[in-house]
Scaffold this motif. Structure first.
Motif, PDB file in Angstrom:
ATOM      1  N   GLY A  73       1.412  31.621  16.202  1.00  0.00           N
ATOM      2  CA  GLY A  73       1.420  31.948  17.626  1.00  0.00           C
ATOM      3  C   GLY A  73       0.097  32.558  18.049  1.00  0.00           C
ATOM      4  N   HIS A  74      -0.097  32.647  19.378  1.00  0.00           N
ATOM      5  CA  HIS A  74      -1.323  33.243  19.899  1.00  0.00           C
ATOM      6  C   HIS A  74      -1.214  34.761  19.840  1.00  0.00           C
ATOM      7  CE1 HIS A  74      -4.984  33.707  22.072  1.00  0.00           C
ATOM      8  NE2 HIS A  74      -4.410  34.236  23.148  1.00  0.00           N
ATOM      9  N   ARG A  75      -2.295  35.388  19.452  1.00  0.00           N
ATOM     10  CA  ARG A  75      -2.376  36.842  19.273  1.00  0.00           C
ATOM     11  C   ARG A  75      -1.421  37.339  18.199  1.00  0.00           C
ATOM     12  NH1 ARG A  75      -3.959  40.025  24.772  1.00  0.00           N
ATOM     13  NH2 ARG A  75      -5.711  38.705  25.320  1.00  0.00           N
ATOM     14  N   GLY A  76      -1.270  36.531  17.177  1.00  0.00           N
ATOM     15  CA  GLY A  76      -0.482  36.920  16.018  1.00  0.00           C
ATOM     16  C   GLY A  76      -1.420  37.295  14.885  1.00  0.00           C
ATOM     17  N   MET A  77      -1.257  36.644  13.750  1.00  0.00           N
ATOM     18  CA  MET A  77      -2.044  36.957  12.562  1.00  0.00           C
ATOM     19  C   MET A  77      -3.543  36.781  12.780  1.00  0.00           C
ATOM     20  SD  MET A  77      -3.704  35.790   9.546  1.00  0.00           S
ATOM     21  CE  MET A  77      -3.372  34.071   9.494  1.00  0.00           C
ATOM     22  N   PHE A  78      -3.939  35.774  13.573  1.00  0.00           N
ATOM     23  CA  PHE A  78      -5.369  35.532  13.774  1.00  0.00           C
ATOM     24  C   PHE A  78      -6.039  36.634  14.591  1.00  0.00           C
ATOM     25  CE2 PHE A  78      -7.943  31.737  12.760  1.00  0.00           C
ATOM     26  CZ  PHE A  78      -7.182  31.303  11.694  1.00  0.00           C
ATOM     27  N   HIS A  79      -5.284  37.427  15.290  1.00  0.00           N
ATOM     28  CA  HIS A  79      -5.826  38.536  16.054  1.00  0.00           C
ATOM     29  C   HIS A  79      -5.557  39.839  15.300  1.00  0.00           C
ATOM     30  CE1 HIS A  79      -6.207  35.675  19.305  1.00  0.00           C
ATOM     31  NE2 HIS A  79      -6.784  36.591  20.058  1.00  0.00           N
ATOM     32  N   SER A  80      -6.018  39.905  14.051  1.00  0.00           N
ATOM     33  CA  SER A  80      -5.751  41.093  13.242  1.00  0.00           C
ATOM     34  C   SER A  80      -6.862  41.313  12.227  1.00  0.00           C
ATOM     35  CB  SER A  80      -4.420  40.939  12.492  1.00  0.00           C
ATOM     36  OG  SER A  80      -4.536  39.983  11.462  1.00  0.00           O
ATOM     37  N   LEU A  81      -6.846  42.485  11.631  1.00  0.00           N
ATOM     38  CA  LEU A  81      -7.803  42.786  10.568  1.00  0.00           C
ATOM     39  C   LEU A  81      -7.529  41.934   9.331  1.00  0.00           C
ATOM     40  CD1 LEU A  81      -7.991  46.676  10.942  1.00  0.00           C
ATOM     41  CD2 LEU A  81      -9.672  44.979  11.682  1.00  0.00           C
ATOM     42  N   LEU A  82      -6.276  41.586   9.117  1.00  0.00           N
ATOM     43  CA  LEU A  82      -5.921  40.718   7.989  1.00  0.00           C
ATOM     44  C   LEU A  82      -6.647  39.378   8.084  1.00  0.00           C
ATOM     45  CD1 LEU A  82      -4.169  40.237   5.455  1.00  0.00           C
ATOM     46  CD2 LEU A  82      -2.376  39.389   6.991  1.00  0.00           C
TER      47      LEU A  82
END
Length: 169
Positions: A73-82
């Motif tokens: 989803g948008h702003r999920g895992m890709f929007h994180s420090l991970l």
């Protein structure tokens, strides 16, 4: 925030980081490396939206964007420090050996751009999950519409460029 805003924020953060840490190698290797670092910071600021097929990067790389969007989803895992840790790991462990050249000096600008994107999206009402998979959404909600976003990133960029220009004299 839109792509223009993220490019401005990445540029600003790249210049601000130079002001705070002028001894980093990327800032002392000449104009070509400095400009290369700036472009990589901008790329880092845009690549975060690979999880959205209609974003500037996502629309160019739909073969990656669509599956990522479906899975995370948008702003999920890709929007994180991970995500930044994972991407840097992949770049160093798998991409760097195939290039037969060190990409590590350019990781700092990439990380600067990436984190500038996370920071900018934290200013919106939707916020982001900085510490994904923890479900704690960080949002400051001051950038509620495109005009407010512009009023944040435009002066920030002007000030950063001002600092850079007057550093040259």
């Amino acid at each position: 925030m839109n792509a223009k805003g993220h490019m401005c924020m990445a540029t600003s953060c790249y210049i601000f980081t130079e002001q705070l840490s002028p001894t980093l190698p990327i800032y002392n290797s000449g104009a070509v490396d400095w400009l290369s670092g700036l472009l990589i910071a901008i790329l880092g600021g845009l690549i975060v939206d690979l999880d959205h097929p209609d974003s500037l990067v996502g629309s160019k790389l739909k073969f990656l964007s669509i599956p990522i969007s479906i899975i995370f989803g948008h702003r999920g895992m890709f929007h994180s420090l991970l995500a930044i840790i994972g991407i840097c790991y992949l770049l160093v462990e798998y991409i760097e050996p195939t290039l037969n050249a060190s990409i590590q000096p350019f990781l700092i600008p990439f990380i600067i751009g990436f984190i500038s994107h996370l920071f900018a999206d934290s200013l919106t009402p939707a916020g982001i999950y900085w510490f994904y998979p923890l479900k704690y959404r960080v949002r400051i909600a001051i950038a509620k519409d495109p005009l407010t976003q512009f009023m944040i990133y435009a002066p920030t960029l002007v000030y950063a460029v001002y600092l850079k220009v007057f550093e040259l004299f």
